[in-house]
Design a protein around this motif. Structure first.
Motif, PDB file in Angstrom:
ATOM      1  N   LEU A  49      -0.609  -3.455   4.759  1.00  0.00           N
ATOM      2  CA  LEU A  49       0.654  -3.514   4.088  1.00  0.00           C
ATOM      3  C   LEU A  49       0.011  -4.208   2.957  1.00  0.00           C
ATOM      4  O   LEU A  49      -0.825  -4.660   2.293  1.00  0.00           O
ATOM      5  N   ARG A  50       0.859  -3.487   1.910  1.00  0.00           N
ATOM      6  CA  ARG A  50       0.371  -3.744   0.127  1.00  0.00           C
ATOM      7  C   ARG A  50       1.326  -5.127   0.424  1.00  0.00           C
ATOM      8  O   ARG A  50       2.056  -6.152   1.221  1.00  0.00           O
ATOM      9  N   GLY A  51      -0.213  -6.865  -0.520  1.00  0.00           N
ATOM     10  CA  GLY A  51       0.151  -7.839  -0.630  1.00  0.00           C
ATOM     11  C   GLY A  51      -0.541  -8.665   0.579  1.00  0.00           C
ATOM     12  O   GLY A  51      -0.578  -9.999   0.452  1.00  0.00           O
ATOM     13  N   HIS A  52      -1.231  -7.415   0.882  1.00  0.00           N
ATOM     14  CA  HIS A  52      -1.959  -8.098   2.312  1.00  0.00           C
ATOM     15  C   HIS A  52      -3.136  -7.664   2.735  1.00  0.00           C
ATOM     16  O   HIS A  52      -3.320  -6.598   2.698  1.00  0.00           O
ATOM     17  N   GLY A  53      -4.453  -8.299   3.726  1.00  0.00           N
ATOM     18  CA  GLY A  53      -5.726  -8.119   3.809  1.00  0.00           C
ATOM     19  C   GLY A  53      -6.016  -7.637   1.897  1.00  0.00           C
ATOM     20  O   GLY A  53      -5.821  -8.108   1.281  1.00  0.00           O
ATOM     21  N   GLY A  54      -6.754  -6.519   2.403  1.00  0.00           N
ATOM     22  CA  GLY A  54      -7.660  -5.625   1.708  1.00  0.00           C
ATOM     23  C   GLY A  54      -6.616  -4.830   0.581  1.00  0.00           C
ATOM     24  O   GLY A  54      -7.910  -4.417  -0.872  1.00  0.00           O
ATOM     25  N   SER A  55      -5.661  -4.386   0.878  1.00  0.00           N
ATOM     26  CA  SER A  55      -4.945  -3.936  -0.013  1.00  0.00           C
ATOM     27  C   SER A  55      -4.464  -4.720  -1.163  1.00  0.00           C
ATOM     28  O   SER A  55      -4.800  -5.399  -1.389  1.00  0.00           O
ATOM     29  N   VAL A  56      -3.872  -4.813  -2.614  1.00  0.00           N
ATOM     30  CA  VAL A  56      -3.693  -4.885  -3.530  1.00  0.00           C
ATOM     31  C   VAL A  56      -2.579  -6.604  -3.303  1.00  0.00           C
ATOM     32  O   VAL A  56      -1.696  -5.993  -2.325  1.00  0.00           O
ATOM     33  N   ARG A  57      -3.390  -7.353  -3.770  1.00  0.00           N
ATOM     34  CA  ARG A  57      -2.660  -8.434  -3.282  1.00  0.00           C
ATOM     35  C   ARG A  57      -1.262  -8.680  -3.607  1.00  0.00           C
ATOM     36  O   ARG A  57      -1.033 -10.107  -3.915  1.00  0.00           O
ATOM     37  N   HIS A  58      -1.214  -8.540  -5.572  1.00  0.00           N
ATOM     38  CA  HIS A  58      -0.066  -8.735  -5.961  1.00  0.00           C
ATOM     39  C   HIS A  58       0.365  -7.491  -6.754  1.00  0.00           C
ATOM     40  O   HIS A  58       0.077  -7.056  -8.202  1.00  0.00           O
ATOM     41  N   PRO A  59       0.692  -6.633  -5.852  1.00  0.00           N
ATOM     42  CA  PRO A  59       2.157  -5.741  -6.524  1.00  0.00           C
ATOM     43  C   PRO A  59       3.078  -5.301  -7.438  1.00  0.00           C
ATOM     44  O   PRO A  59       3.873  -6.775  -7.019  1.00  0.00           O
ATOM     45  N   ARG A  60       2.777  -4.759  -8.455  1.00  0.00           N
ATOM     46  CA  ARG A  60       3.941  -5.237  -9.190  1.00  0.00           C
ATOM     47  C   ARG A  60       5.495  -4.690  -8.271  1.00  0.00           C
ATOM     48  O   ARG A  60       5.929  -4.937  -8.996  1.00  0.00           O
ATOM     49  N   ASP A  61       5.363  -4.388  -7.118  1.00  0.00           N
ATOM     50  CA  ASP A  61       6.628  -3.426  -6.072  1.00  0.00           C
ATOM     51  C   ASP A  61       6.091  -3.690  -5.444  1.00  0.00           C
ATOM     52  O   ASP A  61       5.012  -3.858  -4.397  1.00  0.00           O
ATOM     53  N   THR A  62       7.361  -4.527  -4.659  1.00  0.00           N
ATOM     54  CA  THR A  62       7.519  -5.479  -3.335  1.00  0.00           C
ATOM     55  C   THR A  62       8.774  -4.845  -2.823  1.00  0.00           C
ATOM     56  O   THR A  62       8.787  -5.199  -1.572  1.00  0.00           O
ATOM     57  N   SER A  63       8.616  -3.720  -3.015  1.00  0.00           N
ATOM     58  CA  SER A  63      10.094  -3.049  -2.463  1.00  0.00           C
ATOM     59  C   SER A  63      10.022  -2.356  -1.243  1.00  0.00           C
ATOM     60  O   SER A  63       8.615  -1.935  -0.741  1.00  0.00           O
ATOM     61  N   ALA A  64      10.903  -1.981  -0.574  1.00  0.00           N
ATOM     62  CA  ALA A  64      10.569  -0.906   0.601  1.00  0.00           C
ATOM     63  C   ALA A  64      10.070   0.004   0.388  1.00  0.00           C
ATOM     64  O   ALA A  64       9.575   0.244   1.156  1.00  0.00           O
ATOM     65  N   ASN A  65      10.624   0.778  -0.420  1.00  0.00           N
ATOM     66  CA  ASN A  65      11.018   1.841  -0.360  1.00  0.00           C
ATOM     67  C   ASN A  65       9.115   2.316  -1.307  1.00  0.00           C
ATOM     68  O   ASN A  65       8.526   3.390  -0.991  1.00  0.00           O
ATOM     69  N   ALA A  66       8.583   0.998  -1.894  1.00  0.00           N
ATOM     70  CA  ALA A  66       7.139   1.253  -2.545  1.00  0.00           C
ATOM     71  C   ALA A  66       6.259   1.047  -1.086  1.00  0.00           C
ATOM     72  O   ALA A  66       4.842   2.064  -1.316  1.00  0.00           O
ATOM     73  N   HIS A  67       6.461  -0.002  -0.038  1.00  0.00           N
ATOM     74  CA  HIS A  67       6.084   0.357   1.781  1.00  0.00           C
ATOM     75  C   HIS A  67       5.776   1.744   1.875  1.00  0.00           C
ATOM     76  O   HIS A  67       4.954   1.905   2.321  1.00  0.00           O
ATOM     77  N   ALA A  68       6.544   2.439   2.000  1.00  0.00           N
ATOM     78  CA  ALA A  68       7.640   3.825   2.373  1.00  0.00           C
ATOM     79  C   ALA A  68       6.235   4.799   1.826  1.00  0.00           C
ATOM     80  O   ALA A  68       5.612   5.565   2.260  1.00  0.00           O
ATOM     81  N   ASP A  69       6.195   4.287   0.626  1.00  0.00           N
ATOM     82  CA  ASP A  69       5.295   5.582  -0.724  1.00  0.00           C
ATOM     83  C   ASP A  69       4.000   4.752  -0.297  1.00  0.00           C
ATOM     84  O   ASP A  69       3.017   6.543  -0.538  1.00  0.00           O
ATOM     85  N   ASP A  70       3.217   4.582   0.000  1.00  0.00           N
ATOM     86  CA  ASP A  70       1.939   3.841   0.430  1.00  0.00           C
ATOM     87  C   ASP A  70       1.360   4.522   1.523  1.00  0.00           C
ATOM     88  O   ASP A  70       0.484   5.353   1.873  1.00  0.00           O
TER      89      ASP A  70
END
Length: 257
Positions: A49-70
């Motif tokens: 998930l964004r903010g975790h592991g090998g994905s973007v560490r400092h995402p511009r958007d931490t909203s629920a919909n951004a996770h769904a779009d990922d």
């Protein structure tokens, strides 16, 4: 906006299953479950998930919909939709948001130790306080695994660390996780759980964190849901009992999808 995310693909020829980790987790922690599902004929994927592991560490958007779009973006790039989404803990909230925002990409939902009820007010920050309490850096993997719970759970948590700045450290920033944690808990998720016709499974550990009231409310809203319990297991049931979790998921997939 969807951003590229790190993922794992164990292959398989069957309909796709996407595994979503919880707060502070990572895709690789699902490997014991993923291998067993692939052996049963499923195509198995997992993502950081964004903010975790090998994905973007400092995402511009931490909203629920951004996770769904990922998730939607990953399934689109891999040609793997619609998929069954399996979410443990916070990953269950992500799965629910995908079902709300991108219903055509979701064939079924399996929530593992995850609550679908809406959260009112500020979320309990006990998990964030625990993350801030880690005695960083850990000198080695054995020390990290012992402090993080020992056994299969501690070893899996330690597997998500990286060598950096004189020791082993997490591949996330707690401040980022605190923001996305709150956003996902507050986001409406109940409509996905109650969506007519969408096959759903609730997997509960005997010593997990789901309150009995939560289980009762979810099953009252979806009397057709599969509900399975894992005796003797805690919140990280997929790490403690991968055979049982994989077996329950395989039975659900075979019977309902």
């Amino acid at each position: 906006m969807a951003e590229p995310v790190a993922h794992l693909d164990w292959g398989g020829d069957g309909p796709p299953v996407l595994l979503l980790h919880g707060l502070a987790g990572y895709a690789g922690e699902w490997e014991p479950v993923a291998v067993r599902l692939r052996e049963r004929g499923h195509r198995v994927l997992a993502m950081d998930l964004r903010g975790h592991g090998g994905s973007v560490r400092h995402p511009r958007d931490t909203s629920a919909n951004a996770h769904a779009d990922d998730v939607a973006g990953l399934l689109g790039r891999l040609g793997a939709g619609p998929a069954v989404l399996v979410g443990q803990s916070l990953g269950g909230r992500v799965a629910l948001r995908v079902a709300v925002e991108h219903p055509s990409l979701v064939r079924g939902l399996a929530l593992v130790e995850a609550d679908a009820r809406p959260v009112s007010g500020a979320p309990n920050d006990a998990a964030i306080r625990w993350l801030r309490s880690w005695p960083l850096p850990f000198p080695d993997r054995a020390s990290a695994a012992a402090w993080l719970g020992g056994g299969a759970v501690g070893d899996a948590w330690a597997g998500g660390l990286e060598e950096r700045d004189g020791g082993l450290r997490p591949r996330f920033d707690v401040d980022v996780l605190a923001r996305l944690f709150g956003a996902l808990l507050r986001a409406p998720s109940w409509p996905a759980w109650t969506a007519p016709g969408l096959p759903v499974l609730l997997l509960v550990a005997e010593h997990g964190i789901l309150a009995p009231a939560a289980v009762r409310a979810m099953l009252a809203a979806r009397p057709d849901a599969w509900s399975l319990g894992v005796p003797g297991a805690g919140h990280d049931v997929h790490l403690e009992r991968p055979d049982a979790v994989a077996g329950f998921l395989d039975a659900f997939l075979a019977a309902r999808l």
